[in-house]
Enzyme design. Structure first.
Site, PDB file in Angstrom:
ATOM      1  N   HIS A  42       1.037  -1.098  -0.171  1.00 11.63           N
ATOM      2  CA  HIS A  42       0.054  -0.201  -0.120  1.00 11.63           C
ATOM      3  C   HIS A  42       0.893   1.018   0.137  1.00 11.63           C
ATOM      4  CE1 HIS A  42      -3.476  -2.896   0.942  1.00 11.63           C
ATOM      5  NE2 HIS A  42      -2.814  -3.228   1.836  1.00 11.63           N
ATOM      6  N   LYS A  48      -6.770  -0.585  11.131  1.00 16.46           N
ATOM      7  CA  LYS A  48      -7.775  -0.441   9.483  1.00 16.46           C
ATOM      8  C   LYS A  48      -8.816  -2.004  10.426  1.00 16.46           C
ATOM      9  CE  LYS A  48      -4.603  -0.880   6.049  1.00 16.46           C
ATOM     10  NZ  LYS A  48      -3.319  -0.765   6.848  1.00 16.46           N
ATOM     11  N   HIS A  93      -6.785  -4.299  -1.176  1.00 17.35           N
ATOM     12  CA  HIS A  93      -5.952  -6.160  -0.946  1.00 17.35           C
ATOM     13  C   HIS A  93      -6.509  -6.878  -2.414  1.00 17.35           C
ATOM     14  CE1 HIS A  93      -6.746  -4.815   3.402  1.00 17.35           C
ATOM     15  NE2 HIS A  93      -5.152  -5.778   2.669  1.00 17.35           N
TER      16      HIS A  93
END
Ligand SMILES: Nc1ncnc2c1ncn2[C@@H]1O[C@H](COP(=O)(O)OP(=O)(O)O)[C@@H](O)[C@H]1O
Ligand SMILES: Nc1ncnc2c1ncn2[C@@H]1O[C@H](COP(=O)(O)OP(=O)(O)O)[C@@H](O)[C@H]1O
Ligand SMILES: [Mg+2]
Ligand SMILES: [Mg+2]
Ligand SMILES: [Mg+2]
Ligand SMILES: [Mg+2]
Lengths: 335, 209, 335, 209
Positions: A57, A105, A220
């Site tokens: 990320h 998260k 993802h």
């Protein structure tokens, strides 16, 4: 698949080495781990702000290490939450005497590993550890039938605001209150033109025909919640923004911050084309945009696509969002 | 079973599991691509390899299982790390007095309990819990009600697990990443349930030898 | 081809609208043109620093508008130099009484249009206009048989250093001297894993099989100078860095700045993996790295690949490189 | 030729060129993909469309050609913008006394001169100069030495241009983006030479009507 990597299993380690080599004045690595912390961590008397999650990320998370943002960032394997022992080591290294706030998260893996880490930290006598769980992805219903909404690009705003609060000397409970306020007021919706390809698998996680896109994609390479025909940038901007606004249900004339975020392989040109319509729309609805960010903040390897994030601002949040920050990926002069 | 043989059996089981996961790695990742994020195979492979590398054949059973759990916990990451690793580590204490028929039942129950506790999933959420629950229930009944020997009970448990895995295919996920897909999760088996089946198959096969 | 655009012919216009909407405090658009200038241009008494070129290289050029960098940036169509009349309008709008320096990348189109613009500007009485031509691409031989080396990522360093010199009040000839010093001391070499796809054409500019890469690629989807089998990140880093070092022929122990630049669709993760080996190599050779930038500075739409830039530093260049800058794409706090 | 007819002919020529470029747009871009940056078709199309849209049929020939050149200059961009547009704008002054056989030769020479001047290319560099040079030389000789009428001269010039374009294929580029490719530029025709041929073909065809 072609990637600028050596062996897939070395990619996280080598990326971290490359980050430390690039930014030794900002970050250092906890030996034997995949945790980076601010070069000067722990910061005496300051609440430590730590985060972490799967890799892939970038610039999240370690790109946001530095003054006014994160104190520690743990890198898991690609798309895989870091392990509890590494998270615990990070918490210990970022404790400067004022406690530590973990920004998590909302993925079961992340939450379970952070919870385990906090339990371990408590066993070592570190009792001033709190956490907030960011779940800004409006694509996913928050119902009995899901594991709650995912944490996506809105997380960056939590890092920024919690980091600024810690930097000015707020105590742990105040920093946590502000972080939770951001969590409450932020929504994000994403879409993909293409899948991403993880180094390990070497093939796209999902197949997406040339005339279709995925809406409600996560970060993802999970398939999105809906597949539709290709749309133009304006239609995409409208769809994403509408969905976020519906969810946030803001007061008329509210002041907001926005992010048009790239998924990793989206040319900045296209993000600005999307931003054009996002801002037009917010303007039509009478919202007042205080901060407007366009770029790659929370990516998904080499996925092409974007997300739109909206955060409701009030005076204290806006002040913290505009406060100075000095990190490899985000610098705010704040004058 | 004498202690030396127990220890050998544990090492053999761990080796068999690590082997099996290695050969099913790509398949597990494919399953996770369909409704997750394409890392379940790599995650477990990394973890079991580390558990095997770190295994000390001189450990007593409780220590051995605990060490394996801690290795998984610190190497797997993701959702399956705390679930597989943490639950093994906690349930290992049931073996403190050695592995007996009774302690194996207690271990199975404790393991299931911890998975449900940490993950918050119930049967029908389309997770490893759907594979574990029939496994543990069947094992316990076979031993305690039907008086079967552990190997026969294990064999029934494997069958039950398989049905649990098959059950995950036609239902909608309410936990784990697959839940983000809503109705689109229907039609795919759950990766964690599938890997649970592989573990049980290996435990059974080593025990049968 | 899937892109986040509306009609291909509107992409530059809509991108510029999206940039202005995002950064009204930094940039404004000259009406009826594709030129953006600093919100406060012309800056009274400061040498104006202007640049421009084809679009598709974002954040170049307009992303570098602001304090300490560019005063004006002209956007041509995708990969097509802006037209002379627009360049002339930009020069006029950035003249604050101390003259204007044009930073031109060495492409015949760019050079010819800038030259025409300067002729036109002189006709209007604007006589204090100078230009420098950046030609940092070491992949291309500078010989009778080429149109000279291309201007690529090193251009950003010219913007930064000339912009900082202008900001501190240097006069036109001094700013030009410094810009030329950068041009003399900078080299870049790039490579591509994939071609890019222009919005107009909608198909990759060149075909690149799955097991091959292009070395010595430019930033316009031009095929590179050599095609080879796929290499790992370390081998790529070595090849690019060696070629640049060979060309620069630095003194032993020289102090340098480096950029590992992404071509637009390269995950930041991979750029850090490349940077790891670049820094290792420079270290092995005994060079001393003063500034190290990793990210997307000069892109080529959705091309996957990277370039390595090395600039020889001396005291005055290093000071200017580290001086404050405040632009949408690059912020240096400079304290 | 009377002035009204000349004006009509100029408008018709510009329209025919704009049309031709439109239909060859993708082809020109393909040529530019092979050894350039895939925009030559789009560049010229944008430019000639603008030139046509802005054309004023009441302009005298010099003004008409100059306006077309300025439109190209401000719409095409890239290398071909100043080359096509700037050269037209400059050479247009040869028509100030009207279009005659002599002024057409002067115009052709001035145009070639300006292209070479602005771009710095010579014959053999694999650019539009390779197409223009035989065109202009042949036209001038046909008129001044062979005493052919302009249409017959134009026809010879078109043939010559075509040979110029074909000549660009087997040689290595030394100017323009194609020069970056070194030896890899051999084997492809030059896009700008090709578009030059199209222009001349259209000028010839309209004149023949
Ligand atoms: N809350 C939960 N309770 C029980 N099992 C879960 C839960 N969340 C995920 N799982 C199991 O974990 C598996 C996925 O593991 P893995 O892919 O390694 O981790 P991640 O989902 O973090 O990528 C799922 O297939 C499911 O069986
Ligand atoms: N220096 C030069 N002199 C003459 N012609 C040139 C020169 N450079 C380029 N050209 C011509 O311009 C053509 C390319 O035009 P175009 O693609 O529109 O511009 P760009 O190369 O800037 O993308 C080439 O095919 C060549 O014929
Ligand atoms: Mg995962
Ligand atoms: Mg997974
Ligand atoms: Mg071009
Ligand atoms: Mg071109």
């Amino acid at each position: 698949m072609k990637k600028l990597i050596n062996e897939p299993e070395d990619v996280v380690d080598e990326m971290l080495e490359g980050m430390v080599a690039a930014h030794p004045e900002y970050v250092r690595r906890l030996e034997g781990t995949n945790v980076l912390v601010r070069a000067d961590a722990p910061v005496e008397g300051m609440v430590g702000i730590v985060s972490g999650g799967g890799s892939g990320h970038e610039p999240t998370h370690a790109g946001y290490l530095g003054e006014g943002m994160l104190t520690g960032a743990a890198a898991g394997e690609v798309f895989t939450s870091p392990t509890a022992d590494q998270l615990q080591g990070m918490i210990a290294a970022c404790e400067g005497g004022a406690g530590v706030l973990c920004v998590v998260k909302n993925y079961e893996g992340d939450v379970m590993n952070f919870e385990t880490a906090i339990e371990l930290a408590e066993l070592e006598g570190e009792t001033d550890v709190e956490y907030v769980v960011v779940d800004d992805d409006v694509a996913v219903e928050d119902s009995l039938y899901t594991s709650g909404r995912r944490g996506v690009c809105g997380t960056i705003l939590v890092h920024k605001i919690a980091g600024a609060a810690a930097a000015r000397g707020d105590d742990l409970s105040e920093v946590k209150r502000l972080a939770e306020k951001v969590v409450d007021g932020v929504g994000t919706m994403g879409m993909a033109l293409t899948s991403c390809t993880t180094p390990e698998k070497g093939e796209p996680t999902f197949d997406l025909p040339d005339d279709e896109i995925e809406l409600g994609i996560g970060i993802h390479g999970e398939p999105g919640v809906e597949r539709t025909d290709v749309m133009g940038a304006d239609a995409v901007a409208e769809h994403l923004t509408e969905r976020v606004l519906e969810d946030l249900d803001l007061a008329e004339g509210a002041r907001v911050a926005t992010i048009v975020n790239g998924m990793g392989a989206t040319p900045l040109m296209e993000l600005y084309v999307v931003n054009r319509r996002v801002q037009e729309l917010l303007d039509e609805r009478g919202f007042d945009v205080g901060e407007c960010w366009v770029g790659d903040y929370m990516t998904s390897l080499d996925m092409a696509g974007c997300s739109v994030t909206v955060l409701e601002l009030d005076e204290e949040l806006e002040e913290l969002l505009g406060a100075p920050a000095d990190t490899p990926a985000l610098t705010v002069r704040g004058d | 079973m004498d202690e030396g043989i127990q220890r050998e059996a544990l090492v053999a089981t761990l080796a068999a599991i690590a082997d099996r996961i290695e050969s099913e790695k790509d398949h597990l990742t494919d399953l996770d691509s369909a409704i997750g994020d394409a890392d379940h195979g790599a995650n477990l492979h990394r973890g079991f390899q580390a558990a095997l590398d770190g295994a000390d054949p001189d450990d007593d059973p409780a220590a051995f299982v605990k060490a394996a759990g801690m290795a998984l916990l610190s190497k797997v990451g993701g959702a399956s790390g705390p679930l597989y690793g943490g639950s093994l580590a906690v349930a290992s204490s049931e073996f403190e007095e050695g592995i007996t028929t009774e302690s194996s039942v207690a271990f199975a129950e404790a393991y299931l309990e911890k998975v449900k506790d940490r993950g918050g999933a119930s049967v029908g959420d389309k997770t490893m819990v759907d594979a574990l629950t029939p496994a543990v229930h069947t094992y316990k009944r076979a031993i305690e009600v039907d008086d079967l020997d552990p190997l026969a009970a294990l064999s029934k448990a494997v069958d039950a697990t398989e049905r649990g895995v098959r059950f995950t295919t036609p239902i909608r996920a309410s936990k784990g990443r697959a839940s983000y897909l809503g109705w689109r999760s229907v039609g795919h088996p759950d990766p964690g349930a599938t890997s649970t089946l592989y573990l049980l198959e290996e435990i059974h096969d080593v025990a049968a030898e």
